[in-house]
Design a protein around this motif. Structure first.
Motif, PDB file in Angstrom:
ATOM      1  N   ASP A  16     -10.165 -57.422   1.394  1.00  0.00           N
ATOM      2  CA  ASP A  16      -8.935 -56.983   2.038  1.00  0.00           C
ATOM      3  C   ASP A  16      -8.113 -56.079   1.126  1.00  0.00           C
ATOM      4  OD1 ASP A  16      -9.399 -58.456   4.377  1.00  0.00           O
ATOM      5  OD2 ASP A  16      -8.552 -60.268   3.468  1.00  0.00           O
ATOM      6  N   ARG A  17      -8.359 -56.215  -0.196  1.00  0.00           N
ATOM      7  CA  ARG A  17      -7.555 -55.467  -1.159  1.00  0.00           C
ATOM      8  C   ARG A  17      -8.337 -55.326  -2.454  1.00  0.00           C
ATOM      9  NH1 ARG A  17      -1.874 -57.597  -3.815  1.00  0.00           N
ATOM     10  NH2 ARG A  17      -3.328 -58.998  -4.847  1.00  0.00           N
ATOM     11  N   ARG A  63      -1.394 -48.561  -0.970  1.00  0.00           N
ATOM     12  CA  ARG A  63      -0.696 -49.589  -1.746  1.00  0.00           C
ATOM     13  C   ARG A  63       0.393 -50.250  -0.902  1.00  0.00           C
ATOM     14  NH1 ARG A  63       2.373 -47.190  -6.655  1.00  0.00           N
ATOM     15  NH2 ARG A  63       3.649 -46.470  -4.909  1.00  0.00           N
ATOM     16  N   GLY A  82      -0.686 -52.868   1.390  1.00  0.00           N
ATOM     17  CA  GLY A  82      -1.292 -54.049   0.780  1.00  0.00           C
ATOM     18  C   GLY A  82      -2.792 -53.942   0.575  1.00  0.00           C
ATOM     19  N   ARG A  83      -3.323 -52.743   0.691  1.00  0.00           N
ATOM     20  CA  ARG A  83      -4.772 -52.570   0.541  1.00  0.00           C
ATOM     21  C   ARG A  83      -5.181 -52.327  -0.903  1.00  0.00           C
ATOM     22  NH1 ARG A  83      -7.488 -54.631   4.234  1.00  0.00           N
ATOM     23  NH2 ARG A  83      -8.731 -52.968   5.183  1.00  0.00           N
ATOM     24  N   ALA A  84      -4.230 -52.038  -1.749  1.00  0.00           N
ATOM     25  CA  ALA A  84      -4.458 -51.894  -3.193  1.00  0.00           C
ATOM     26  C   ALA A  84      -3.227 -52.410  -3.914  1.00  0.00           C
ATOM     27  CB  ALA A  84      -4.706 -50.437  -3.566  1.00  0.00           C
ATOM     28  N   GLN A  85      -3.472 -53.179  -4.962  1.00  0.00           N
ATOM     29  CA  GLN A  85      -2.341 -53.679  -5.731  1.00  0.00           C
ATOM     30  C   GLN A  85      -1.693 -52.550  -6.518  1.00  0.00           C
ATOM     31  OE1 GLN A  85      -3.402 -56.975  -8.248  1.00  0.00           O
ATOM     32  NE2 GLN A  85      -1.281 -57.444  -8.816  1.00  0.00           N
TER      33      GLN A  85
END
Length: 323
Positions: free
Chosen positions: A106-107, A146, A149-152
């Motif tokens: 998810d991320r 980001r 919420g797909r990349a921290q």
């Protein structure tokens, strides 16, 4: 395993990372059992970062391996888009979503932009700093991922035109950079003598440090030239002003100056990179499970001493004896 802060992100990363690209190529070409052995050895040895990219063709294999283990290490991946197509930000988002689907996640910890930052790029795939940072540009696409919420965190591969790279870094909009660094070309961390030849990346790590960016050291073994010498297969040149033959000759001169006593050729190269404390991670391409063991052994021996690193200064001042 030594751990280091990943810039100002608050993350802690292992000093060495597991590279899932074509240099090494285990997750692309290796048997499943070898992949599993390498993954298990890496996790047991304290490696907590795995780096892939859509261009490598290893995302699905990495995702399947991670689904089998109880640990949840950091994962970074990279997108490459068509510079001539419209909606650059939208392309980045679409490519990033496809990366996540292949990984089965998810991320990711870091989503990175992989095109070169170079307004002079001859193959038409590069971007100027202005294009990178413009509304609707690639950096905006990363920011959308980001924010969703797909990349921290978000970052880029710092290859291309040096002033352009520094301009993107100094924008303060990215959290990390992949930085070219090895004992043939350590210029990202320092000024090089006048006689030294090669692309000068001086100022890149200075800018990353000012902006609190995590830094991933890439090509720390010169794309396989350090362990394999002239026998290495195809080597893609990631910096300007060089070629494979030049890289081989420079590597041999550097290893001769360093001498023996630091482990294998590959371990010597890795330990040189580990001596650069401004690199958060030194990424190592893994070809067989034994490469993990060798990398862990090198890390356990520690970085090269300041005296060993300094022994290369006459080599740089003489441009590796190349004239």
């Amino acid at each position: 395993m030594e751990t280091r802060p990943f810039g100002a992100t608050g993350l802690t990363c292992s000093a060495i990372g597991f590279g899932c690209g074509r240099t090494g190529g285990l997750l692309i070409n290796g048997p499943l059992e070898d992949r599993r052995r390498a993954m298990r050895a890496a996790l047991d040895g304290g490696i907590n970062w795995f780096d892939t990219a859509e261009a490598y063709g290893s995302e699905q294999a990495l995702g399947e391996l991670l689904a089998e283990v109880p640990e949840d290490p950091h994962v970074s991946t990279k997108v490459t888009i068509d510079a001539g197509a419209p909606d650059l930000a939208g392309q980045v988002v679409a490519h990033g979503e496809a990366c996540l689907q292949r990984l089965g996640r998810d991320r990711v910890t870091v989503m990175q932009f992989h095109n070169r930052v170079d307004p002079y790029d001859a193959d038409g795939r590069g971007f100027s700093a202005e294009q990178m940072l413009a509304p609707g540009g690639p950096v905006e696409g990363l920011e959308r991922l980001r924010d969703a919420g797909r990349a921290q965190f978000i970052g880029f591969t710092a290859l291309g035109d040096t002033p352009s790279l520094i301009e993107v870094i100094e924008s303060g909009r990215l959290n990390s950079a992949q930085v070219f660094y090895n004992f043939v070309n350590p210029s990202a961390d320092r000024a090089m003598p006048a006689a030294w030849s090669g692309q000068r990346l001086t100022g890149v790590l200075d800018a990353c440090e000012r902006r609190g960016m995590g830094t991933i050291g890439i090509r720390v073994l010169v794309g396989g030239v350090v362990p394999e010498g002239a026998a290495v297969g195809r080597v893609s040149m990631m910096t300007k002003e060089t070629d494979k033959d030049t890289e081989v000759r420079k590597t041999e001169a550097a290893l001769k100056a360093l001498g023996t006593g630091y482990g294998s050729r590959a371990q010597t190269g890795l330990r040189f990179a580990l001596a650069c404390k401004r690199l958060s991670i030194c990424m190592v391409g893994i070809g067989v499970p034994e490469h993990v063991d060798a990398a862990l052994e090198a890390e356990a021996k520690g970085p090269l001493s300041a005296a060993a690193v300094a022994s290369l200064e006459p080599v740089y001042e003489n441009n590796f004896g190349l004239g």
